[in-house]
Design a protein around this motif. Structure first.
Motif, PDB file in Angstrom:
ATOM      1  N   ARG A 117       0.809  -1.231   0.000  1.00 50.67           N
ATOM      2  CA  ARG A 117       0.000   0.000   0.000  1.00 50.67           C
ATOM      3  C   ARG A 117       0.838   1.276   0.000  1.00 50.67           C
ATOM      4  NH1 ARG A 117      -2.577  -3.926   2.926  1.00 50.67           N
ATOM      5  NH2 ARG A 117      -4.809  -4.235   2.552  1.00 50.67           N
ATOM      6  N   ASP A 139       0.403   4.032  -2.752  1.00 48.60           N
ATOM      7  CA  ASP A 139      -0.787   4.884  -2.577  1.00 48.60           C
ATOM      8  C   ASP A 139      -0.539   5.941  -1.498  1.00 48.60           C
ATOM      9  OD1 ASP A 139      -2.183   3.455  -4.488  1.00 48.60           O
ATOM     10  OD2 ASP A 139      -3.018   2.042  -3.033  1.00 48.60           O
ATOM     11  N   ALA A 164       1.665   8.569  -3.024  1.00 48.89           N
ATOM     12  CA  ALA A 164       0.948   9.373  -4.025  1.00 48.89           C
ATOM     13  C   ALA A 164       0.206  10.529  -3.362  1.00 48.89           C
ATOM     14  CB  ALA A 164      -0.032   8.491  -4.789  1.00 48.89           C
ATOM     15  N   ILE A 165      -0.299  10.313  -2.144  1.00 45.25           N
ATOM     16  CA  ILE A 165      -1.010  11.363  -1.417  1.00 45.25           C
ATOM     17  C   ILE A 165      -0.042  12.245  -0.641  1.00 45.25           C
ATOM     18  CG2 ILE A 165      -2.794  11.810   0.329  1.00 45.25           C
ATOM     19  CD1 ILE A 165      -3.885  10.618  -2.234  1.00 45.25           C
ATOM     20  N   THR A 222      -0.504   3.017   6.567  1.00 46.22           N
ATOM     21  CA  THR A 222      -1.406   2.824   5.421  1.00 46.22           C
ATOM     22  C   THR A 222      -2.666   3.672   5.529  1.00 46.22           C
ATOM     23  OG1 THR A 222      -2.468   0.904   6.453  1.00 46.22           O
ATOM     24  CG2 THR A 222      -0.580   0.483   5.026  1.00 46.22           C
ATOM     25  N   ARG A 261      -3.237   7.172   3.620  1.00 47.19           N
ATOM     26  CA  ARG A 261      -3.635   7.343   2.221  1.00 47.19           C
ATOM     27  C   ARG A 261      -5.083   7.817   2.108  1.00 47.19           C
ATOM     28  NH1 ARG A 261      -4.413   1.832   3.178  1.00 47.19           N
ATOM     29  NH2 ARG A 261      -5.921   0.709   1.858  1.00 47.19           N
TER      30      ARG A 261
END
Length: 545
Positions: free
Chosen positions: A358, A361, A364-365, A499, A502
């Motif tokens: 994860r 992701d 990416a944020i 995680t 995200r």
């Protein structure tokens, strides 16, 4: 003011439907007998329909500002209907432009494409009655026009392909195929209008497949299966796209309330199987499945409505005493379930593998979480990636001595407590399996931590709940002679803290959580392999009030 806006919307929509019907009639005549005069007339009628659409959308926007929640989907549906009606006229103008390129316009009549427009015209005539009567069955009829046009287009495409293979007027055939495609796209607009009307009637976004599933679900509970007599109140939407609503069926003085979930067939099938597995393994904890219906790639679940409140609502809105009462029964229930389902077979949760999967992701944020190692005050701090690589090696030494049947997604909104019956229930059970029980503990603790609460007193209550929960679960682990409990829970918390970011755009909260993962990895990896089983979670530092 509201009545005036509603009247204005009705009037403008009426004029727009008439305008679209008139343009379609003219377009039908044009495809049978193409003429420059008629084509120019169609191209010149874009402004009136556009203005009507804009007026309807503006009035709907004003109503949405003051509309009750139950009416929101209705006015959004009207907006969609207006937009798609205007889109149909735009497609008609594109057809005129394509006809201009035909060398032999007479082929249009031979193609019989004008007959397809009769399907569109019939559907357009049903729009106002479907809206006025809130008639979902009539809306379904409008939507089925799309499938009819799709079938016509598929046959025409195959015929065109054969003619192209024979080398017959390829340019003309391709132009005719493009015109056929534009008419087929009108069917897409009809389907969107159909679904918008149905969503407005039901009070929740639904596509046709979901509505058919809803009808079938209701028919399994009632003799009549009258979907239009059902009231629905949207509750939430999952990250996977499943809509969740409270559904009430009224038959005379009797009322039946259930939880309705609609979404992807695969996801809901997993949830149904999860609930059924709980009934077999530990009856009474999961809600009853009242109905499961599928159609195409969509499905619908009707689930027993459970009394009580989610743990999230209890934590946010109840007193400290009520929170602790709920926690007492949660701990008691978990101990009973874990003892009842215990399998004396070692198992590994692989928290670090889950985290690595994860991380893209997360980055990416929050791209700045991907920074390398840094030096502070002469001390070099390892990067998160370096810590993760080392933790993956350490995790291989940390194996749970037994497995239990876990929830699998043990968030605060998936646990319900009924204070009257002193009963705990679990919901959203699609990830349940035999696993290391620290996974549920970690998810529950972090789902409490990540609640966006600014009130300091409430925040302190949440942190106290997490510490008390940990202490009780640790006592359970000691009684089971689980010596690596704290070390495995640390890895579970590392995974959940990191995680979860995200889904969090609040930079401060996201950083608090990610840096807790970093800190916890540093603490765990500072222990020698021999002392891992004596590692103690720094609970006060992680969950301070």
């Amino acid at each position: 003011m509201t009545k005036q806006l509603q009247r204005a919307i009705d009037d403008n929509l009426h004029f727009l439907v008439i305008e679209v019907a008139s343009q379609l009639a003219t377009l039908t005549h044009y495809l049978q007998q193409p003429s420059e005069t008629v084509g120019e007339a169609l191209l010149g009628r874009s402004g009136y329909g556009y203005n009507l659409k804009v007026r309807i959308q503006n009035h709907c926007l004003e109503l949405l500002k003051e509309s009750e929640a139950a009416n929101v989907h209705y006015w959004r549906g009207i907006e969609t209907v207006a937009s798609e009606l205007a889109q149909i006229t735009a497609l008609g103008r594109h057809i005129v432009h394509q006809v201009d390129h035909l060398q032999r316009p007479s082929q249009l009549k031979q193609s019989k494409l004008a007959q397809w427009l009769e399907i569109v015209q019939t559907a357009i005539a049903d729009i106002e009655p479907a809206l006025a009567q809130k008639n979902s069955r009539l809306a379904l009829k409008i939507g089925r026009s799309e499938a009819r046009l799709d079938r016509h287009y598929a046959r025409y495409w195959r015929q065109t392909l054969k003619q192209l293979q024979r080398g017959r007027a390829p340019e003309e055939r391709l132009l005719l195929l493009r015109i056929a495609q534009l008419i087929e796209q009108m069917g897409d607009s009809l389907l969107l209008m159909s679904e918008a009307i149905i969503s407005g009637n039901v009070g929740q976004p639904l596509d046709m497949e979901s509505f058919y599933s809803l009808q079938a679900s209701i028919e399994s509970l009632t003799e009549e299966g009258d979907a239009e007599s059902v009231s629905m109140r949207s509750i939430a939407e999952t990250r996977s796209g499943s809509g969740i609503s409270a559904l009430t069926l009224s038959r005379g003085e009797q009322q039946t309330t259930a939880i309705y979930k609609a979404g992807q067939k695969r996801k809901l099938k997993e949830e149904r199987e999860g609930v059924e597995s709980w009934h077999e393994i530990y009856p009474g904890l999961a809600p009853r499945i009242l109905s499961y219906k599928k159609r195409g790639e969509s499905a619908a679940l009707l689930i027993e409505h459970l009394a009580g409140e989610t743990f999230e609502r209890i934590v946010l809105h109840q007193s400290q005493a009520q929170i602790m009462t709920a926690l007492k029964y949660l701990n008691r229930t978990l101990s009973q379930v874990w003892l009842e389902t215990r399998r004396n077979q070692p198992i590994q949760a692989n928290h670090m593998a889950q985290l690595r999967q994860r991380l893209p992701d997360v980055y990416a944020i929050h791209p700045h979480f991907q920074n390398g190692s840094v030096t502070i005050g002469g001390s070099r701090l390892r990067s998160f990636e370096q810590l993760l690589q080392r933790a993956e090696e350490v995790e291989q030494q940390l194996i749970a001595p037994f497995s239990v049947y876990i929830h699998g997604d043990f968030n605060v909104d998936n646990v319900i407590f009924d204070p009257n019956e002193k009963r705990i229930n679990f919901i959203d059970l699609h990830r349940s399996c035999y696993m290391d029980y620290v996974q549920d503990i970690a998810v529950f603790m972090v789902s409490n931590y990540r609640l966006r609460i600014l009130d300091q007193q409430v925040r302190q209550r949440i942190m106290l709940l997490c510490r008390r929960f940990y202490q009780n679960r640790r006592q359970f682990a000691l009684k089971q002679r689980d010596k690596s409990f704290d070390a495995r829970l640390a890895l579970g918390l590392v995974r959940s803290f990191a995680t979860s970011t995200r889904f969090i755009l609040d930079q401060t909260l996201a950083e608090e959580m990610f840096y807790r993962s970093h800190y916890l990895l540093e603490q765990l990896l500072a222990a020698t392999p021999q002392r891992l089983k004596k590692f103690r979670l720094p609970i006060e530092a992680l969950f301070r009030g």
